[in-house]
Write a protein that holds these residues in place. Structure first.
Motif, PDB file in Angstrom:
ATOM      1  N   PHE A 144       1.075  -0.888   0.152  1.00 27.77           N
ATOM      2  CA  PHE A 144       0.246  -0.156   0.731  1.00 27.77           C
ATOM      3  C   PHE A 144       0.957   1.062  -0.166  1.00 27.77           C
ATOM      4  CE2 PHE A 144      -1.514   3.512   2.302  1.00 27.77           C
ATOM      5  CZ  PHE A 144      -3.490   3.461   1.953  1.00 27.77           C
ATOM      6  N   ALA A 145       2.340   1.276   0.502  1.00 21.97           N
ATOM      7  CA  ALA A 145       2.634   2.068   0.872  1.00 21.97           C
ATOM      8  C   ALA A 145       3.163   2.448  -0.849  1.00 21.97           C
ATOM      9  CB  ALA A 145       4.023   2.572   1.951  1.00 21.97           C
ATOM     10  N   LEU A 146       3.664   1.470  -1.022  1.00 14.80           N
ATOM     11  CA  LEU A 146       4.260   1.730  -2.517  1.00 14.80           C
ATOM     12  C   LEU A 146       3.709   2.466  -3.551  1.00 14.80           C
ATOM     13  CD1 LEU A 146       7.183   1.398  -4.418  1.00 14.80           C
ATOM     14  CD2 LEU A 146       6.147  -0.867  -4.489  1.00 14.80           C
ATOM     15  N   LEU A 147       2.513   1.597  -3.440  1.00 12.07           N
ATOM     16  CA  LEU A 147       1.395   1.499  -4.492  1.00 12.07           C
ATOM     17  C   LEU A 147       0.944   3.195  -4.014  1.00 12.07           C
ATOM     18  CD1 LEU A 147      -0.624  -0.920  -4.621  1.00 12.07           C
ATOM     19  CD2 LEU A 147       0.895  -0.132  -6.809  1.00 12.07           C
ATOM     20  N   ALA A 148       0.959   4.153  -3.163  1.00 12.83           N
ATOM     21  CA  ALA A 148       0.083   4.861  -2.568  1.00 12.83           C
ATOM     22  C   ALA A 148       1.916   5.882  -3.504  1.00 12.83           C
ATOM     23  CB  ALA A 148       0.284   5.700  -0.732  1.00 12.83           C
TER      24      ALA A 148
END
Length: 376
Positions: free
Chosen positions: A306-310
């Motif tokens: 999630f952090a990478l995609l955000a």
């Protein structure tokens, strides 16, 4: 305090390493496209090294946001692997407290990024443009360069075929005069334009007028050429991905320097000089869900994903909004700041939900025929 310094130093180190790796990869790809032209110009290995050194600052500018995201993710992953995050949370420190301890490191990266954007990159691009003109100068005099350079000075359009003497000498110059309605009213062609004593002088020039009173009337135009264009503007037009410093953009908006693009471009650029470095703080904010990573639970990797995609979504959205601002589709302030503000809110909300606790999962309904207690 000591642990906050440890976190910040780790963030800065890993972010810089990730940024350098990304920039070197981009440098290699760029040299694949341009090394042949440099070698053909007779500059050899020294020319390639000089080109690579001058291109590196602008590549670092583009790579640092993603490098900061990767550095923050690696920092949190390493601390989670050593159970340091678990120890901190057991001591009552939430994810937001961990973010505050990493904030000094993020501010150091902001300062580095600001220096690259407004000081180092514009100077490197100016020297790169000089290298390009010297490369053109070293070509055979009888060979005509088919690449035409165009730039806008006020309402007028100026084109030229060849450049030498560091932008002070232009060949095959064409000036298209336009009225307030953007319709061409006259065209001036000159064999050469030279910059001497702070002004341009045309030679072999002729002007043809297309106004109603003087339709197709030709007159000699040798002599002083009245224009606000300078050799620096010529070098800026030659330089790929040319970056303009904050001081230059402000001079354009104040009418002290020649605009080569619509005014919303410079207005957005001024805003981006401040907004773009602050995007690094947003990147660290978006990376904070990775603090929930647990190496004993594969399901926890969704927080890292999630952090990478955000972070990637922020880069895409911010770049799109900035382009809309540069082209005048949206207001410069909206184009420069809305992406940063929106994803800062998303990142802060995500941290708040983590620290406030997630809602418990709903219990499934008991099978038919069994009492509720049995299905519980």
């Amino acid at each position: 305090m000591r642990f906050a310094r440890y976190l910040s130093v780790m963030l800065v180190k890993l972010a810089i390493v990730a940024t350098l790796i990304l920039a070197f990869i981009a440098e290699v790809l760029d040299l694949v496209d341009n090394a042949g032209d440099i070698v053909d110009a007779g500059e050899g290995v020294s020319g390639i090294l000089l080109y690579a050194g001058l291109r590196m600052p602008i590549l670092l500018v583009h790579a640092m946001p993603l490098g900061t995201l990767i550095g923050a993710l690696l920092t949190l992953a390493l601390f989670a692997r050593n159970s340091e995050i678990s120890a901190m949370r057991s001591a009552g420190r939430g994810v937001f407290n961990i973010y505050l301890m990493m904030l000094p490191g993020a501010l150091v990266l902001v300062i580095l990024h600001s220096t690259l954007i407004d000081v180092v990159a514009p100077r490197a691009q100016s020297k790169l443009a000089i290298q390009i003109t010297q490369r053109l100068e070293n070509r055979q005099e009888g060979m005509r360069d088919t690449k035409i350079t165009r730039l806008r000075v006020g309402d007028d359009i100026i084109t030229f075929d060849r450049v030498s003497d560091r932008g002070r000498r232009l060949k095959e110059v064409r000036v298209y005069d336009r009225g307030p309605d953007k319709i061409v009213t006259a065209r001036t062609t000159a064999r050469e334009a030279r910059w001497r004593d702070g002004k341009w002088t045309l030679s072999g020039a002729e002007k043809i007028s297309w106004t109603r009173d003087t339709l197709s009337q030709k007159t000699p135009a040798d002599g002083v050429w009245t224009t606000t264009m300078t050799p620096d503007d010529v070098l800026g037009a030659l330089s790929p991905e040319s970056r303009i410093s904050l001081d230059s953009a402000r001079k354009v908006l104040a009418g002290q320097q020649t605009p080569n693009a619509p005014l919303p471009f410079y207005e957005t650029l001024v805003e981006r000089v401040y907004a773009m470095p602050l995007g690094l703080i947003v990147m660290v904010l978006l990376a904070m869900p990775a603090a929930l990573l647990n190496w004993r639970d594969v399901r926890s990797t969704r927080h890292m994903a999630f952090a990478l995609l955000a972070g990637l979504g922020f880069l895409l959205t911010d770049g799109l909004l900035t382009t809309l601002g540069l082209t005048g589709v949206v207001r410069p302030t909206i184009g420069a700041w809305s992406g940063v503000a929106a994803f800062a809110v998303i990142g802060a909300f995500r941290i708040w939900r983590i620290d406030a606790g997630w809602k418990p999962a709903r219990r499934g309904r008991p099978p038919v025929g069994l009492p509720a207690e049995a299905g519980a």
